[in-house]
Scaffold this motif. Structure first.
Motif, PDB file in Angstrom:
ATOM      1  N   ALA A  12       0.909  -1.068  -0.077  1.00 48.94           N
ATOM      2  CA  ALA A  12      -0.049   0.044   0.012  1.00 48.94           C
ATOM      3  C   ALA A  12       0.823   1.094   0.027  1.00 48.94           C
ATOM      4  O   ALA A  12       0.735   2.407  -0.780  1.00 48.94           O
ATOM      5  N   ILE A  13       1.909   1.468   0.858  1.00 46.47           N
ATOM      6  CA  ILE A  13       2.843   2.504   0.856  1.00 46.47           C
ATOM      7  C   ILE A  13       3.539   2.667  -0.458  1.00 46.47           C
ATOM      8  O   ILE A  13       3.597   3.679  -1.038  1.00 46.47           O
ATOM      9  N   ASP A  14       4.042   1.465  -1.117  1.00 49.07           N
ATOM     10  CA  ASP A  14       4.880   1.742  -2.233  1.00 49.07           C
ATOM     11  C   ASP A  14       3.741   2.120  -3.380  1.00 49.07           C
ATOM     12  O   ASP A  14       4.254   3.036  -4.218  1.00 49.07           O
ATOM     13  N   ALA A  15       2.632   1.647  -3.419  1.00 42.50           N
ATOM     14  CA  ALA A  15       1.493   2.190  -4.316  1.00 42.50           C
ATOM     15  C   ALA A  15       1.325   3.628  -4.299  1.00 42.50           C
ATOM     16  O   ALA A  15       0.922   4.188  -5.259  1.00 42.50           O
ATOM     17  N   LEU A  16       1.175   4.203  -3.002  1.00 44.22           N
ATOM     18  CA  LEU A  16       0.889   5.354  -2.768  1.00 44.22           C
ATOM     19  C   LEU A  16       2.195   6.408  -3.077  1.00 44.22           C
ATOM     20  O   LEU A  16       1.936   7.309  -3.801  1.00 44.22           O
ATOM     21  N   LEU A  17       3.368   5.903  -2.586  1.00 39.43           N
ATOM     22  CA  LEU A  17       4.329   6.753  -2.785  1.00 39.43           C
ATOM     23  C   LEU A  17       5.556   6.555  -3.679  1.00 39.43           C
ATOM     24  O   LEU A  17       6.335   6.948  -4.172  1.00 39.43           O
ATOM     25  N   GLY A  18       5.681   4.852  -3.771  1.00 39.05           N
ATOM     26  CA  GLY A  18       6.862   4.535  -4.719  1.00 39.05           C
ATOM     27  C   GLY A  18       8.021   4.863  -3.722  1.00 39.05           C
ATOM     28  O   GLY A  18       8.000   4.843  -2.582  1.00 39.05           O
ATOM     29  N   TRP A  19       9.037   5.014  -4.256  1.00 38.29           N
ATOM     30  CA  TRP A  19      10.557   5.641  -3.628  1.00 38.29           C
ATOM     31  C   TRP A  19      10.761   6.950  -4.083  1.00 38.29           C
ATOM     32  O   TRP A  19      11.354   7.047  -5.091  1.00 38.29           O
ATOM     33  N   PRO A  20      10.389   8.035  -3.478  1.00 44.07           N
ATOM     34  CA  PRO A  20      10.187   9.329  -4.038  1.00 44.07           C
ATOM     35  C   PRO A  20      11.895   9.767  -4.405  1.00 44.07           C
ATOM     36  O   PRO A  20      12.703   9.335  -3.541  1.00 44.07           O
ATOM     37  N   ASP A  21      11.845  10.594  -5.304  1.00 42.54           N
ATOM     38  CA  ASP A  21      13.194  11.147  -5.616  1.00 42.54           C
ATOM     39  C   ASP A  21      14.034  11.919  -4.591  1.00 42.54           C
ATOM     40  O   ASP A  21      15.289  11.452  -4.545  1.00 42.54           O
ATOM     41  N   TRP A  22      13.411  12.709  -3.727  1.00 43.54           N
ATOM     42  CA  TRP A  22      14.148  13.353  -2.542  1.00 43.54           C
ATOM     43  C   TRP A  22      14.696  12.457  -1.709  1.00 43.54           C
ATOM     44  O   TRP A  22      15.685  12.670  -1.200  1.00 43.54           O
ATOM     45  N   LEU A  23      13.759  11.207  -1.442  1.00 41.26           N
ATOM     46  CA  LEU A  23      14.471  10.433  -0.500  1.00 41.26           C
ATOM     47  C   LEU A  23      15.593   9.605  -1.168  1.00 41.26           C
ATOM     48  O   LEU A  23      16.597   9.336  -0.284  1.00 41.26           O
ATOM     49  N   PHE A  24      15.523   9.262  -2.164  1.00 46.41           N
ATOM     50  CA  PHE A  24      16.677   8.644  -3.106  1.00 46.41           C
ATOM     51  C   PHE A  24      17.744   9.465  -3.014  1.00 46.41           C
ATOM     52  O   PHE A  24      19.046   9.058  -2.511  1.00 46.41           O
ATOM     53  N   ARG A  25      17.648  10.593  -3.312  1.00 46.82           N
ATOM     54  CA  ARG A  25      18.616  11.632  -3.355  1.00 46.82           C
ATOM     55  C   ARG A  25      19.399  11.914  -1.922  1.00 46.82           C
ATOM     56  O   ARG A  25      20.718  11.929  -1.675  1.00 46.82           O
ATOM     57  N   ARG A  26      18.500  11.770  -0.840  1.00 48.23           N
ATOM     58  CA  ARG A  26      19.084  12.037   0.637  1.00 48.23           C
ATOM     59  C   ARG A  26      19.738  10.632   0.975  1.00 48.23           C
ATOM     60  O   ARG A  26      20.817  10.864   1.511  1.00 48.23           O
ATOM     61  N   ILE A  27      19.120   9.406   1.042  1.00 45.87           N
ATOM     62  CA  ILE A  27      19.662   8.436   1.566  1.00 45.87           C
ATOM     63  C   ILE A  27      19.937   7.108   0.532  1.00 45.87           C
ATOM     64  O   ILE A  27      20.530   5.997   0.899  1.00 45.87           O
ATOM     65  N   GLY A  28      19.545   7.208  -0.696  1.00 43.31           N
ATOM     66  CA  GLY A  28      19.759   6.256  -1.614  1.00 43.31           C
ATOM     67  C   GLY A  28      18.695   5.289  -1.716  1.00 43.31           C
ATOM     68  O   GLY A  28      17.397   5.526  -1.198  1.00 43.31           O
TER      69      GLY A  28
END
Length: 215
Positions: A12-28
């Motif tokens: 459910a979280i993945d369907a709602l948010l995916g893995w946001p770009d801002w989070l990827f840039r911050r922690i990979g």
């Protein structure tokens, strides 16, 4: 703790948010963390002057280190979580990055949209991001087939198989699966460099995908 409920939370979280770009840039991302470890082991252990037999043994060792570390971290975290619904929700949150349903949807959606408007050049550019074949040779039916084939393959790797192992084993299962899948994608190739060193990674990936791919 219900692993089934936890995987539903993760999905459910993945369907709602995916893995946001801002989070990827911050922690990979956990897959990129595993990728760095695999790349380091490949550089250190996979030496061109070694015999194929030695490279195969060292490849088994590398796969064992990566899979064991992923499963061990997953087991340690799972043991530390509280019981009841709180633990179930936290397990789902921690499993969330290891699913890729929204990402897969977005990659195929950007192929479908230009096809629907007759933008063949745009569809070719989009499909080139998810398949290895030359997009310049693809007409609209071939673009559709290529995207659908990628969807089918990655639905197993990115959704069905992680959920399968998460349902069975919780965080250790889903973490170990993603480690195996990353090993296979990076070193499980029949190239001169990885034929021997990546042998174990490719075989283990075949084994853990045997049932999920058929589901």
């Amino acid at each position: 703790m219900s692993f089934a409920a936890a995987m539903l939370v993760a999905l459910a979280i993945d369907a709602l948010l995916g893995w946001p770009d801002w989070l990827f840039r911050r922690i990979g991302h956990p897959v990129t963390w595993a990728g760095r470890l695999i790349a380091a082991l490949d550089r250190r252990l996979n030496r061109e002057g070694d015999s194929p037999a030695r490279r195969r043994v060292l490849g088994v060792l590398a796969a064992g280190v990566v899979i064991g570390l992923a499963a061990g971290i997953g087991a340690g975290v799972q043991t530390a979580l509280p019981g009841g619904w709180v633990g179930t929700v936290l397990t789902g949150v921690l499993a969330w990055p290891l699913l890729a349903a929204r990402s897969l949807h977005e990659h195929v959606r950007v192929v479908a949209l230009p096809l629907q408007t007759g933008d063949i050049a745009g569809a070719r550019a989009a499909v080139s991001m998810i398949v290895g074949r030359d997009p310049a040779l693809l007409d609209p039916p071939a673009i559709t087939r290529a995207a659908t084939e990628s969807l089918a393959e990655n639905a197993s790797d990115g959704i069905v198989a992680p959920l399968f192992w998460g349902l069975l084993l919780g965080l250790p299962g889903i973490a170990a699966y993603k480690a195996i899948n990353t090993l296979d994608s990076m070193i499980g190739h029949r190239t001169e460099r990885h034929e021997a060193f990546g042998w174990a990674s490719a075989r283990i990936d075949d084994l853990v995908n045997l049932l999920p791919a058929r589901l």
